[in-house]
Design a protein around this motif. Structure first.
Motif: not given
Ligand code: HEM
Length: 406
Positions: A395-402, A191-199, A171-177, A182-187
């Protein structure tokens, strides 16, 4: 190969550096180079309702502003998202957005949880976890390195540091992400507020338990320590737990995936590493410089200050671009060369001065564990699809690296 468009210096005036898409979709190398050479402290104009802000790009200016917490405060936010909104609700409570005496007091407490003795078990587990995850992905012939390996190592490490039970870690991994990138531009902001409150809610429950029965973990240290005979408030305990998980999870995991991509793009350096021609500590520092997981931090000027020939006025927002400072020609010979044997590496990936990254030792240990594991378990690594860049202005980096691994 990652497809990001190379932005031209002539486009600098049209780039909105606060927009995550700018960083995910553009390679800003030439824009930074131009700014360092011609407008090292650049005025980024206001966009919509958001105020304008200064953009510091040279190593020396970035370092001097990080160092000067008398004239540049973190208490009005230390990243663009909060600075542009006019403040951070955790100011004066969470260490990263607190200055002066309270900052020093909280930092001193947390340093106990980061002592070499407290960390020895954490680092031992980190090495085992890394070896296990690498063995699995190598046995499978490859997979998504970002998702299957890098995503699990830092969170497991911070959870060990904080004494978070293994049943709560997914659960912590999901909230942290959700809370930080964001994995896409539309978060959405909701959603962000909810995740922070959950943590925060999660850590409040844990801290109350540890206050009654403290152990040696960081939550217990925060929950049971006294300053001038008084415990930290529950708000301070909880927000500083949050700061550890947010400060230490995604930064480290992005640096790991970016390290693997750097090896794929620089086979000579992979060969040098495999042949044992490079010191681990030098390689770790170069990976930190090359990958620069935290692109910027920021401050607000408390008085008029001249930096890089520009007058920054009291109240102005100043952003410090680590990714540009880490390629500064004045500091790094041949800065665009990924050179694992680079010595005297003065990268600024962990910041500088009073807010220098508290987790630097752990961040370095994580990269070292990855490098050691790669050297012993992997012969060849190549791309097996297109990497996906995260959408973030921080932050800079990748959410997916096949990758294929053998
Ligand atoms: C501060 C980067 C890993 C916890 C910072 C700062 C940077 C940074 C640039 C300075 C922020 C500022 O000046 O406003 C990184 C990078 C990491 C990493 C690139 C990994 C490669 C970690 C880890 C932890 C952590 C593993 C904890 C487990 C913190 C904390 C602060 C901080 C608590 C605030 C320190 C203060 O305000 O005194 N980090 N970090 N970081 N980092 Fe890290």
């Amino acid at each position: 190969m990652p497809t990001r468009t190379l932005a031209k210096p002539s486009e600098a005036g049209n780039l909105n550096l606060a927009d995550p898409r700018t960083h995910a979709e553009n390679d800003l190398t030439e824009v930074w180079r131009w700014m360092r050479a011609t407008e090292p402290v650049y005025w980024h104009p206001p966009v919509g309702a958001a105020p304008g802000f200064w953009v510091a790009t040279r190593h020396r200016d970035v370092a001097s502003i990080y160092f000067d917490n008398k004239r540049f405060t973190s208490e009005k936010g230390n990243v663009l998202s909060t600075l542009l909104q006019g403040g951070d609700s955790a100011a004066g409570v969470m260490m990263a957005v607190t200055d002066g005496r309270r900052h020093a007091e909280i930092r001193r407490i947390l340093l106990r949880a980061f002592s070499p003795r407290a960390l020895s078990g954490v680092v031992e587990n980190l090495e085992k976890t890394t070896q296990g995850l690498l063995q699995d992905i190598v046995s499978a012939g490859g997979g998504d390195f970002a998702d299957e390996v890098a995503a699990h190592i830092p969170l497991a490490t911070i959870c060990d540091l904080l004494g978070v039970p293994s049943s709560d870690r997914a659960s912590l991994l999901e909230w942290t992400k959700a809370a930080l990138s964001a994995e896409g531009p539309d978060q959405s902001a909701a959603d962000i507020w909810q995740a922070r409150n959950d943590i925060l809610g999660y850590f409040e429950t844990l801290a109350r338990q540890r206050r009654r029965r403290p152990g040696t973990d960081a939550v217990s240290v925060l929950a049971s320590s006294m300053v001038n005979g008084r415990p930290l408030s529950m708000e301070e305990v909880v927000s500083n737990c949050y700061s550890l998980i947010l400060g230490g999870d995604e930064t480290s995991r992005l640096s790991m995936s970016s390290a693997v991509l750097a090896f794929i793009e620089h086979p000579d350096q992979w060969a040098a590493w495999k042949r044992g021609e490079v010191e681990t500590s030098d390689a770790v520092e170069e990976i930190l410089r090359w990958t620069t997981p935290a692109m910027h931090f920021g401050r607000t000027a408390l008085e008029d200050v001249e930096v890089g020939g520009r007058l920054i006025r009291a109240g102005d927002i100043v952003t410090l671009w680590n990714n540009s400072a880490n390629r500064d020609e004045e500091v790094f010979p041949d800065p665009f060369r990924f050179d694992l044997s680079r010595s005297g590496n003065k990268h600024i990936s962990f910041g500088y001065g009073p807010h220098f990254c508290l987790g630097a030792y752990l961040g370095r240990a994580e990269i070292a564990a990855l490098l050691t594991g790669l050297r012993s378990l992997v012969t060849e690594v190549e791309l097996n699809g297109r990497p996906r860049w995260i959408y973030s202005n921080l932050l800079s980096g990748m959410s997916s690296l096949p990758v294929h691994l053998s």
